[in-house]
Design a protein around this motif. Structure first.
Motif, PDB file in Angstrom:
ATOM      1  N   ASP A  33       5.550   7.629   7.160  1.00 49.48           N
ATOM      2  CA  ASP A  33       4.715   6.893   8.117  1.00 49.48           C
ATOM      3  C   ASP A  33       5.332   5.556   8.523  1.00 49.48           C
ATOM      4  O   ASP A  33       4.726   4.803   9.289  1.00 49.48           O
ATOM      5  N   GLY A  34       6.511   5.238   7.981  1.00 50.67           N
ATOM      6  CA  GLY A  34       7.187   3.999   8.350  1.00 50.67           C
ATOM      7  C   GLY A  34       6.652   2.768   7.659  1.00 50.67           C
ATOM      8  O   GLY A  34       6.796   1.647   8.178  1.00 50.67           O
ATOM      9  N   ALA A  35       6.074   2.925   6.476  1.00 50.03           N
ATOM     10  CA  ALA A  35       5.455   1.790   5.788  1.00 50.03           C
ATOM     11  C   ALA A  35       6.430   0.665   5.497  1.00 50.03           C
ATOM     12  O   ALA A  35       6.049  -0.507   5.465  1.00 50.03           O
ATOM     13  N   CYS A  95       8.565  -3.509  -0.387  1.00 54.61           N
ATOM     14  CA  CYS A  95       9.060  -2.440  -1.246  1.00 54.61           C
ATOM     15  C   CYS A  95       7.904  -1.653  -1.852  1.00 54.61           C
ATOM     16  O   CYS A  95       6.799  -2.169  -2.035  1.00 54.61           O
ATOM     17  N   LEU A  96       8.179  -0.395  -2.140  1.00 56.80           N
ATOM     18  CA  LEU A  96       7.260   0.490  -2.833  1.00 56.80           C
ATOM     19  C   LEU A  96       7.831   0.772  -4.214  1.00 56.80           C
ATOM     20  O   LEU A  96       9.004   1.137  -4.331  1.00 56.80           O
ATOM     21  N   PHE A 143       2.622  -1.397  -3.653  1.00 58.46           N
ATOM     22  CA  PHE A 143       3.307  -1.920  -2.474  1.00 58.46           C
ATOM     23  C   PHE A 143       3.390  -3.438  -2.575  1.00 58.46           C
ATOM     24  O   PHE A 143       2.385  -4.118  -2.769  1.00 58.46           O
ATOM     25  N   TYR A 144       4.619  -3.965  -2.471  1.00 58.45           N
ATOM     26  CA  TYR A 144       4.865  -5.404  -2.452  1.00 58.45           C
ATOM     27  C   TYR A 144       5.277  -5.774  -1.035  1.00 58.45           C
ATOM     28  O   TYR A 144       6.388  -5.456  -0.593  1.00 58.45           O
ATOM     29  N   TYR A 177      -2.120   1.279  -5.080  1.00 58.26           N
ATOM     30  CA  TYR A 177      -2.901   2.300  -4.405  1.00 58.26           C
ATOM     31  C   TYR A 177      -3.694   3.159  -5.389  1.00 58.26           C
ATOM     32  O   TYR A 177      -3.211   3.486  -6.481  1.00 58.26           O
ATOM     33  N   ALA A 178      -4.889   3.504  -4.984  1.00 59.87           N
ATOM     34  CA  ALA A 178      -5.697   4.453  -5.732  1.00 59.87           C
ATOM     35  C   ALA A 178      -5.337   5.847  -5.223  1.00 59.87           C
ATOM     36  O   ALA A 178      -5.601   6.173  -4.060  1.00 59.87           O
TER      37      ALA A 178
END
Length: 354
Positions: free
Chosen positions: A136-138, A236-237, A248-249, A275-276
């Motif tokens: 998704d391009g996060a 970053c993930l 997610f930072y 994230y949950a």
């Protein structure tokens, strides 16, 4: 209601007992027989027929078979299953070398059978969520992927080194979450604990779009780590696959009021989001996917051809460590520019006969 699929299991060791547990409770599947030359040491198959050998196992009219034996035996068992017309889910790594891996994949392709390899990390909830967010391009443009997979030596591993046993997870995950092949690796390995094979490896790599990768793997640490970090333009993930967590930072944005600081263009700390995500056992999800594939449903199995690509990357790592130079994995037809994960799976990893 249709009859359950009849499953067989070869190998009842440390990993085989977990396959037996899953197969014994998997909806739509019945574990009808298993075999291991040492018998059922872990009492994993209560109420299930214990065959003397593979030949006897095949008399149970199997719809598919799970192979959980040392890597050196994968090919012989795989060839027999392919000849008998039995689809197979084979533990990773697929084979101890690239030539054998290709031959085994070809045997199943020629027979028109479904084959899969147990790269369970693809079913880890943290990595599945990471892959979707990257798609998704996060993170925007990707810069770097770093993994750390280290811990004590597992006594069950006796026939391969840490590259084939552990690094294959990270080599596979790196290309899977990004949809890009590994085009270059440089590595160093060591054997520090008295075994012939290597028990420590440090690997640097480059993906087809220029993203840099680094992997630390060893059997020498009392600290068990399973970490994957992807860094990009937006932050970053970080995936902790032991606990199934994804964080997610974000890159922060703040006005610069100090003239001297404007010389350096970097990032600042932003919001941190854990994230949950739903957490289900990866091995169970792997079995569900293979069951569904056998039933003709669209399922995310790791094909034998995909596993061959991972063995090619692992061989490139070992070659680089032996020669002291960077090496290109032997991936015929792999593109050298950024492309989508779907394109890679269709053009490179999934044979047309599937």
């Amino acid at each position: 209601m249709s009859a359950p699929l009849r499953a067989g299991l070869v190998g009842l060791g440390m990993m085989g007992r977990h396959h037996a547990r899953i197969l014994s409770q998997l909806p739509g599947v019945e574990l009808v027989a298993a075999t291991d030359p040492r018998g059922d040491q872990h009492q994993a198959t209560r109420g299930v027929a214990l065959a003397a050998d593979l030949e006897q196992l095949l008399t149970h009219r199997l719809d598919y078979c799970v192979v959980a034996v040392p890597t050196a035996h994968h090919a012989a068992i795989g060839y027999t299953l392919a000849e008998a017309g039995v689809p197979a889910l084979i533990e990773k790594p697929l084979a101890p070398d690239l030539t054998t891996a290709r031959a085994l994949a070809e045997a199943f392709d020629t027979a028109g059978l479904i084959g899969a390899v147990g790269h369970t990390e693809r079913y880890n909830p943290a990595l599945e969520a990471m892959r979707l967010r990257l798609a998704d391009g996060a993170l925007g443009d990707l810069y770097q992927i770093t993994t750390r997979r280290q811990g004590p030596y597992p006594p069950r591993i006796r026939d391969v080194g840490v590259v084939l046993d552990l690094a294959t997870h990270d080599l596979d995950v790196t290309t899977w979450v990004t949809g890009m092949p590994l085009v270059s690796v440089a590595a160093r390995t060591m054997a520090r604990s008295g075994r012939i094979a290597e028990d420590l490896a440090v690997i640097l790599g480059e993906l087809s779009d220029g993203t840099l990768t680094s992997h630390i793997v060893n059997w020498l640490s009392p600290l068990k780590e399973r970490i994957t970090i992807v860094t990009g333009a937006h932050g970053c993930l970080a995936a902790d696959t032991v606990h199934g967590d994804l964080t997610f930072y974000a890159n922060g944005s703040a006005p610069i009021e100090w003239a001297a600081a404007e010389v350096f263009r970097g990032v600042t700390e932003g919001a941190i989001t854990r994230y949950a995500i739903p957490k289900r056992e990866p091995l169970l999800r792997e079995h569900e996917a293979f069951r569904d594939a056998i039933l003709g449903r669209d399922a995310p199995i790791v094909t034998l051809q995909q596993a061959v690509a991972t063995i090619a990357a692992a061989e490139a790592v070992l070659t680089s460590a032996a020669t002291g130079s960077s090496t290109t994995p032997d991936l015929p037809g792999a593109p050298r520019s950024r492309f989508s994960a779907a394109d890679y799976l269709l053009e490179v990893a999934i044979p047309s006969s599937r």
